[in-house]
Design a protein around this motif. Structure first.
Motif, short mmCIF file in Angstrom:
data_model
loop_
_atom_site.label_atom_id
_atom_site.label_comp_id
_atom_site.label_asym_id
_atom_site.label_seq_id
_atom_site.Cartn_x
_atom_site.Cartn_y
_atom_site.Cartn_z
N VAL A 45 80.18 -3.08 115.51
CA VAL A 45 80.30 -2.52 116.86
C VAL A 45 79.83 -1.07 116.83
N VAL A 46 78.96 -0.72 117.78
CA VAL A 46 78.55 0.66 117.95
C VAL A 46 79.16 1.19 119.24
N ARG A 47 79.82 2.30 119.14
CA ARG A 47 80.41 2.97 120.31
C ARG A 47 79.50 4.14 120.65
N LEU A 48 78.72 4.00 121.71
CA LEU A 48 77.71 4.99 122.09
C LEU A 48 78.30 5.94 123.13
N LYS A 49 78.35 7.23 122.76
CA LYS A 49 78.99 8.23 123.60
C LYS A 49 78.04 9.36 123.93
N GLY A 50 78.16 9.92 125.11
CA GLY A 50 77.33 11.06 125.48
C GLY A 50 77.65 12.28 124.63
N GLY A 51 76.62 13.10 124.40
CA GLY A 51 76.82 14.32 123.62
C GLY A 51 77.14 14.03 122.17
N ASP A 52 78.12 14.74 121.65
CA ASP A 52 78.63 14.50 120.30
C ASP A 52 80.00 13.86 120.40
N GLU A 56 70.81 5.46 130.39
CA GLU A 56 70.62 4.01 130.23
C GLU A 56 69.28 3.64 129.60
N LYS A 57 68.33 4.56 129.60
CA LYS A 57 67.05 4.28 128.93
C LYS A 57 67.23 4.13 127.43
N LEU A 58 68.33 4.70 126.90
CA LEU A 58 68.61 4.58 125.47
C LEU A 58 68.99 3.15 125.09
N LEU A 59 69.39 2.36 126.07
CA LEU A 59 69.78 0.98 125.79
C LEU A 59 68.59 0.15 125.31
N GLU A 60 67.38 0.63 125.58
CA GLU A 60 66.17 -0.07 125.13
C GLU A 60 66.03 -0.05 123.61
N TYR A 61 66.73 0.88 122.96
CA TYR A 61 66.66 0.97 121.50
C TYR A 61 67.62 -0.01 120.81
N ILE A 62 68.49 -0.63 121.57
CA ILE A 62 69.51 -1.50 120.99
C ILE A 62 68.90 -2.82 120.52
N ASN A 63 69.44 -3.34 119.43
CA ASN A 63 69.08 -4.68 118.96
C ASN A 63 69.08 -5.64 120.15
N PRO A 64 67.96 -6.28 120.46
CA PRO A 64 67.88 -7.13 121.66
C PRO A 64 68.87 -8.29 121.67
N LYS A 65 69.39 -8.66 120.50
CA LYS A 65 70.36 -9.75 120.43
C LYS A 65 71.80 -9.26 120.61
N ALA A 66 71.98 -7.95 120.68
CA ALA A 66 73.33 -7.39 120.75
C ALA A 66 73.93 -7.53 122.14
N VAL A 111 80.60 5.14 115.46
CA VAL A 111 80.63 5.96 116.67
C VAL A 111 79.38 6.83 116.67
N VAL A 112 78.58 6.70 117.73
CA VAL A 112 77.27 7.34 117.77
C VAL A 112 77.17 8.31 118.94
N GLY A 113 76.67 9.51 118.66
CA GLY A 113 76.41 10.48 119.71
C GLY A 113 75.05 10.26 120.33
N ALA A 114 75.01 10.13 121.66
CA ALA A 114 73.76 9.85 122.37
C ALA A 114 73.02 11.11 122.79
N GLY A 115 73.65 12.28 122.59
CA GLY A 115 73.03 13.51 123.04
C GLY A 115 73.37 13.81 124.49
N PRO A 116 72.84 14.92 125.04
CA PRO A 116 73.28 15.42 126.34
C PRO A 116 72.66 14.79 127.57
N GLY A 117 71.66 13.94 127.40
CA GLY A 117 71.05 13.30 128.58
C GLY A 117 69.58 13.02 128.41
N ASP A 118 68.81 13.99 127.96
CA ASP A 118 67.39 13.79 127.67
C ASP A 118 67.28 12.76 126.55
N ILE A 119 66.57 11.67 126.77
CA ILE A 119 66.53 10.59 125.77
C ILE A 119 65.87 11.04 124.47
N ASP A 120 65.05 12.08 124.53
CA ASP A 120 64.40 12.57 123.32
C ASP A 120 65.35 13.36 122.42
#
Length: 256
Positions: free
Chosen positions: A84-91, A41-51, A8-17
């Protein structure tokens, strides 16, 4: 063979940085990523391209998947694809149901892990120069959900209104009139309030008022979810800082 795993991964509050390096490394190892509506959705570019990427976003009144379906999807995909990675906003542990999903996955024999994220409760206020604690103004802060699983206002807000702490309410816009009444009942009519919509993103908008005026501010600015509510004397710091900066700019211009 790899053992089935959920991270389970925290994506942060919105700013991709504001996503962590560890989160990016984890996304690159994923076989499947299930991501929420509040994830940039810009964070999706970091995902393994085969995923495999699966949108399971949830917002008020709009559910792509119910929570039970998400739980089942996690287990099914983990047993087929392994990681499986569960990507969630914030923490994911701050009103993100990350703990629930990990418990469910563990009950089916999956390895589980969490990568903390930067919570919107902290970062969104900070981006607007609102400190949640400040010497002489606030010695502590509460982070409270505005709406419980029964869709009622949290009782903790009534308790928090009696304190001198900074109060941060997440998922509370629909309960704003009730929140205002609780603070008015404590005589805090002039307590500063900030409402920040789409914090840390290019769509960020803010409304500043007091307990007595904030509903009017929200109506005038048409503020809505996703937004956080900050109540406390620390909200004044934003205006004080702006005045200092304006003064310094003026002084610098006069010196030229």
């Amino acid at each position: 063979m790899k053992k089935p795993k959920l991270t389970v991964v925290g994506a942060g509050p919105g700013d991709i940085d504001l996503i962590t390096i560890k989160a990016i490394k984890t996304l690159k190892t994923a076989d499947v990523v299930l991501y929420d509506a509040l994830v940039n959705e810009k964070l999706l570019e970091y995902i393994n391209p085969k995923a495999e990427k699966i949108f399971v976003g949830k917002r008020r009144g709009c559910y792509k998947y119910k929570q039970e379906q998400i739980n089942e999807l996690i287990v099914a995909r983990a047993k087929s694809y392994k990681h499986v990675v569960r990507l969630k906003g914030g923490d994911p542990f701050i009103f993100g149901r990350g703990a629930e999903e990990m418990e469910y996955a563990a009950s089916f024999g999956l390895d589980v892990a969490v990568v903390p994220g930067i919570s919107s409760a902290l970062a969104v206020a900070a981006y607007q120069n609102i400190p949640l604690t400040k010497r002489g103004s606030s010695e502590s802060f509460w982070v409270i959900t505005g709406t419980t699983k029964e869709h009622k206002i949290s009782r903790d807000i009534e308790l928090a209104a009696k304190s001198n702490a900074t109060i941060v309410v997440l998922m509370g816009m629909s309960k704003l009139p009730q929140i205002v009444k609780l603070f008015q009942a404590e005589g805090k009519h002039n307590l500063p309030v900030a409402i920040i919509q789409n914090g840390t993103t290019s769509k960020e908008r803010i409304g500043i008022g007091t307990v007595d005026t904030i509903e009017k501010v929200v109506a005038e600015k048409a503020l809505e979810n996703p937004a956080i509510i900050v109540l406390g004397e620390v909200v004044k710091h934003r205006d004080l800082l702006h005045k200092v900066l304006e003064k310094e700019t003026l002084n610098a211009a006069l010196e030229v």
